[in-house]
Design a protein around this motif. Structure first.
Motif, PDB file in Angstrom:
ATOM      1  N   PRO A 159      -0.853  33.340  25.021  1.00  0.00           N
ATOM      2  CA  PRO A 159      -1.902  33.540  24.076  1.00  0.00           C
ATOM      3  C   PRO A 159      -2.489  34.831  24.103  1.00  0.00           C
ATOM      4  O   PRO A 159      -2.493  35.242  25.044  1.00  0.00           O
ATOM      5  N   LEU A 160      -2.731  35.355  22.849  1.00  0.00           N
ATOM      6  CA  LEU A 160      -3.561  36.605  22.983  1.00  0.00           C
ATOM      7  C   LEU A 160      -5.001  36.505  22.704  1.00  0.00           C
ATOM      8  O   LEU A 160      -5.783  37.089  23.021  1.00  0.00           O
ATOM      9  N   TYR A 161      -5.216  35.809  21.453  1.00  0.00           N
ATOM     10  CA  TYR A 161      -6.527  35.652  20.660  1.00  0.00           C
ATOM     11  C   TYR A 161      -6.397  34.590  19.849  1.00  0.00           C
ATOM     12  O   TYR A 161      -5.299  34.162  19.067  1.00  0.00           O
ATOM     13  N   SER A 162      -7.573  34.090  19.300  1.00  0.00           N
ATOM     14  CA  SER A 162      -7.712  33.008  18.375  1.00  0.00           C
ATOM     15  C   SER A 162      -8.631  33.460  17.445  1.00  0.00           C
ATOM     16  O   SER A 162      -9.581  34.704  17.667  1.00  0.00           O
ATOM     17  N   GLU A 163      -8.604  33.156  16.113  1.00  0.00           N
ATOM     18  CA  GLU A 163      -9.743  33.598  14.885  1.00  0.00           C
ATOM     19  C   GLU A 163      -9.945  32.354  14.198  1.00  0.00           C
ATOM     20  O   GLU A 163      -9.018  31.409  14.022  1.00  0.00           O
ATOM     21  N   PRO A 164     -11.066  32.109  13.380  1.00  0.00           N
ATOM     22  CA  PRO A 164     -11.343  31.150  12.575  1.00  0.00           C
ATOM     23  C   PRO A 164     -10.347  31.077  11.393  1.00  0.00           C
ATOM     24  O   PRO A 164     -10.069  32.248  10.896  1.00  0.00           O
ATOM     25  N   PHE A 165     -10.512  29.967  11.013  1.00  0.00           N
ATOM     26  CA  PHE A 165      -9.574  29.756   9.517  1.00  0.00           C
ATOM     27  C   PHE A 165     -10.781  30.034   8.551  1.00  0.00           C
ATOM     28  O   PHE A 165     -12.072  29.514   8.666  1.00  0.00           O
ATOM     29  N   LEU A 166     -10.542  30.553   7.194  1.00  0.00           N
ATOM     30  CA  LEU A 166     -11.401  30.618   6.231  1.00  0.00           C
ATOM     31  C   LEU A 166     -10.856  30.100   4.927  1.00  0.00           C
ATOM     32  O   LEU A 166      -9.754  29.868   4.906  1.00  0.00           O
ATOM     33  N   ALA A 167     -11.760  29.522   4.119  1.00  0.00           N
ATOM     34  CA  ALA A 167     -11.195  29.166   2.558  1.00  0.00           C
ATOM     35  C   ALA A 167     -10.922  30.432   1.970  1.00  0.00           C
ATOM     36  O   ALA A 167     -11.850  31.257   2.054  1.00  0.00           O
ATOM     37  N   CYS A 168      -9.912  30.610   1.204  1.00  0.00           N
ATOM     38  CA  CYS A 168      -9.413  31.684   0.415  1.00  0.00           C
ATOM     39  C   CYS A 168      -9.576  31.127  -1.123  1.00  0.00           C
ATOM     40  O   CYS A 168      -8.722  30.091  -1.332  1.00  0.00           O
ATOM     41  N   LEU A 169     -10.391  31.762  -1.913  1.00  0.00           N
ATOM     42  CA  LEU A 169     -10.441  31.327  -3.082  1.00  0.00           C
ATOM     43  C   LEU A 169     -10.368  32.465  -4.190  1.00  0.00           C
ATOM     44  O   LEU A 169     -10.644  33.512  -4.023  1.00  0.00           O
ATOM     45  N   PRO A 170      -9.880  32.373  -5.539  1.00  0.00           N
ATOM     46  CA  PRO A 170     -10.090  33.345  -6.511  1.00  0.00           C
ATOM     47  C   PRO A 170     -11.539  33.644  -6.545  1.00  0.00           C
ATOM     48  O   PRO A 170     -12.509  32.850  -6.617  1.00  0.00           O
ATOM     49  N   ALA A 171     -11.993  35.072  -6.882  1.00  0.00           N
ATOM     50  CA  ALA A 171     -13.188  35.431  -6.869  1.00  0.00           C
ATOM     51  C   ALA A 171     -13.906  34.914  -7.881  1.00  0.00           C
ATOM     52  O   ALA A 171     -15.034  34.722  -7.656  1.00  0.00           O
ATOM     53  N   GLY A 172     -13.334  34.331  -8.791  1.00  0.00           N
ATOM     54  CA  GLY A 172     -13.967  33.639  -9.963  1.00  0.00           C
ATOM     55  C   GLY A 172     -14.210  32.308  -9.792  1.00  0.00           C
ATOM     56  O   GLY A 172     -14.645  31.664 -10.971  1.00  0.00           O
ATOM     57  N   HIS A 173     -13.857  31.794  -8.689  1.00  0.00           N
ATOM     58  CA  HIS A 173     -13.729  30.277  -8.688  1.00  0.00           C
ATOM     59  C   HIS A 173     -15.143  29.903  -8.569  1.00  0.00           C
ATOM     60  O   HIS A 173     -15.982  30.493  -7.769  1.00  0.00           O
ATOM     61  N   PRO A 174     -15.585  28.652  -9.143  1.00  0.00           N
ATOM     62  CA  PRO A 174     -16.950  28.097  -8.857  1.00  0.00           C
ATOM     63  C   PRO A 174     -17.278  27.947  -7.299  1.00  0.00           C
ATOM     64  O   PRO A 174     -18.495  28.279  -7.006  1.00  0.00           O
ATOM     65  N   LEU A 175     -16.277  27.412  -6.647  1.00  0.00           N
ATOM     66  CA  LEU A 175     -16.754  27.462  -5.108  1.00  0.00           C
ATOM     67  C   LEU A 175     -16.748  28.626  -4.344  1.00  0.00           C
ATOM     68  O   LEU A 175     -17.434  28.681  -3.392  1.00  0.00           O
ATOM     69  N   ALA A 176     -16.516  29.859  -4.949  1.00  0.00           N
ATOM     70  CA  ALA A 176     -16.683  31.291  -4.412  1.00  0.00           C
ATOM     71  C   ALA A 176     -18.052  31.532  -4.159  1.00  0.00           C
ATOM     72  O   ALA A 176     -18.390  32.579  -3.460  1.00  0.00           O
ATOM     73  N   ALA A 177     -19.004  30.891  -4.963  1.00  0.00           N
ATOM     74  CA  ALA A 177     -20.416  31.295  -4.915  1.00  0.00           C
ATOM     75  C   ALA A 177     -21.284  30.549  -3.813  1.00  0.00           C
ATOM     76  O   ALA A 177     -22.222  30.692  -3.505  1.00  0.00           O
ATOM     77  N   GLU A 178     -20.602  29.625  -3.071  1.00  0.00           N
ATOM     78  CA  GLU A 178     -21.022  28.830  -2.146  1.00  0.00           C
ATOM     79  C   GLU A 178     -20.891  29.581  -0.867  1.00  0.00           C
ATOM     80  O   GLU A 178     -20.212  30.341  -0.392  1.00  0.00           O
ATOM     81  N   ALA A 179     -22.121  29.365   0.064  1.00  0.00           N
ATOM     82  CA  ALA A 179     -22.074  30.144   1.098  1.00  0.00           C
ATOM     83  C   ALA A 179     -21.104  29.660   2.414  1.00  0.00           C
ATOM     84  O   ALA A 179     -20.473  30.187   3.227  1.00  0.00           O
ATOM     85  N   GLU A 180     -20.971  28.250   2.159  1.00  0.00           N
ATOM     86  CA  GLU A 180     -19.683  27.595   3.143  1.00  0.00           C
ATOM     87  C   GLU A 180     -18.971  26.735   2.202  1.00  0.00           C
ATOM     88  O   GLU A 180     -19.596  25.847   1.309  1.00  0.00           O
ATOM     89  N   ILE A 181     -17.639  26.198   2.484  1.00  0.00           N
ATOM     90  CA  ILE A 181     -17.034  25.340   1.808  1.00  0.00           C
ATOM     91  C   ILE A 181     -16.529  23.986   2.571  1.00  0.00           C
ATOM     92  O   ILE A 181     -15.950  24.295   3.558  1.00  0.00           O
ATOM     93  N   PRO A 182     -16.982  22.808   2.036  1.00  0.00           N
ATOM     94  CA  PRO A 182     -16.501  21.709   2.724  1.00  0.00           C
ATOM     95  C   PRO A 182     -15.145  21.519   2.354  1.00  0.00           C
ATOM     96  O   PRO A 182     -14.676  21.897   1.429  1.00  0.00           O
TER      97      PRO A 182
END
Length: 291
Positions: A159-182
């Motif tokens: 193993p070299l390193y790990s990084e978190p997963f993120l939600a990827c959304l279209p910029a205009g998606h309603p959920l993109a306004a949230e600070a974090e995504i369930p």
């Protein structure tokens, strides 16, 4: 003819005196005389004349001298190159990488290695994890940077390193306004995932994350590279869960948000043939720690 014969010949050709040539070669005079006789017999020509006036090169000896010098120089060059290759100072490293590493320091890593080892040629090629594994097995790559540690027995890795997963959304998606995504907020969204063929483990990993949080992702599209996945999201074709590195890719139209749940991150592994040459690989991996 042996290389020592050439060395003895050149020493005598420069000294034109058996005693001085023998002293220079750190041998006694009789072995030098025998070696010159053996060389002349091998060449089929008299190379030296010796009489009361001393030792001198014959015309054949003069002609042989230039070629003998070149032969010894080339032999020394060959020996030097062999030692340098063994030490990892020259050579060629064929490196495969997954796209996320471009945004996690791979360019700086490459630069740090080239500064320390300027005579090593690095050939880099972007391939998904499965294609890198196939290329390593086929001896088309020396080292791979992959998203899986499930390797066939012919390969080894770390193993070299790990990084978190993120939600990827279209910029205009309603959920993109949230600070974090369930994660459950994505359950009814069309999903774009990394190709199952390109990285079976990675595809299964995202699907399992969704299953663990109570839903099966609605798979709409697949991409063979993560940048393709992010680009399709940016075009409004769906949502995805991607390694955090891609928020630095600068793709317009894509928004990245932390996930509300704590999930295991995305890990990048180095992979190589277990029976491969270790010197260049070790030097390259060590360069990551000094960049």
């Amino acid at each position: 003819m042996e290389f020592r014969h050439l060395r003895y010949f050149l020493a005598l050709a420069e000294e034109l005196h058996y005693g001085r040539a023998a002293q220079r070669l750190a041998i006694s005079q009789p072995p030098l005389s025998v070696a010159i006789q053996q060389l002349e017999a091998s060449v089929g020509a008299r190379l030296f004349d010796r009489d009361s006036k001393g030792v001198r090169l014959t015309p054949a000896g003069e002609a042989f001298r230039a070629s003998a010098t070149q032969l010894l120089e080339r032999a020394e060059e060959a020996c030097t190159r062999a030692r340098e290759v063994q030490a990892g100072e020259v050579g060629r490293l064929r490196l495969g990488f997954v796209g996320s590493t471009l945004f996690n320091g791979l360019p700086m890593w490459l630069q740090a290695f080239q500064v320390r080892h300027p005579r090593v040629e690095i050939v880099v090629v972007e391939l998904n994890s499965q294609d890198q594994i196939d290329a390593l097995l086929g001896q088309e790559l020396d080292l791979g940077l992959v998203h899986t540690d499930r390797l066939p027995p012919q390969l080894a890795g770390q193993p070299l390193y790990s990084e978190p997963f993120l939600a990827c959304l279209p910029a205009g998606h309603p959920l993109a306004a949230e600070a974090e995504i369930p994660l459950t907020a994505l359950s009814e969204q069309p999903f774009i995932l990394f190709s199952r063929r390109g990285s079976p483990d990675y595809h299964a990993r995202i699907v399992d994350i969704c299953h663990q949080h109570g839903f099966r992702p609605r798979l709409q599209h697949e991409g063979r590279h993560w940048l393709s996945v992010v680009s399709m999201v940016a075009q409004g074709l769906g949502v995805s869960i991607v390694p955090a590195a891609f928020q630095r890719a600068g793709i317009q139209g894509a928004a990245f948000r932390p996930l509300a749940e704590t999930i295991e991150g995305s890990t990048v592994f180095a992979a190589w043939r277990a029976d491969g040459d270790a010197v260049l690989r070790q030097k390259f991996l060590a360069a990551r720690d000094v960049r």
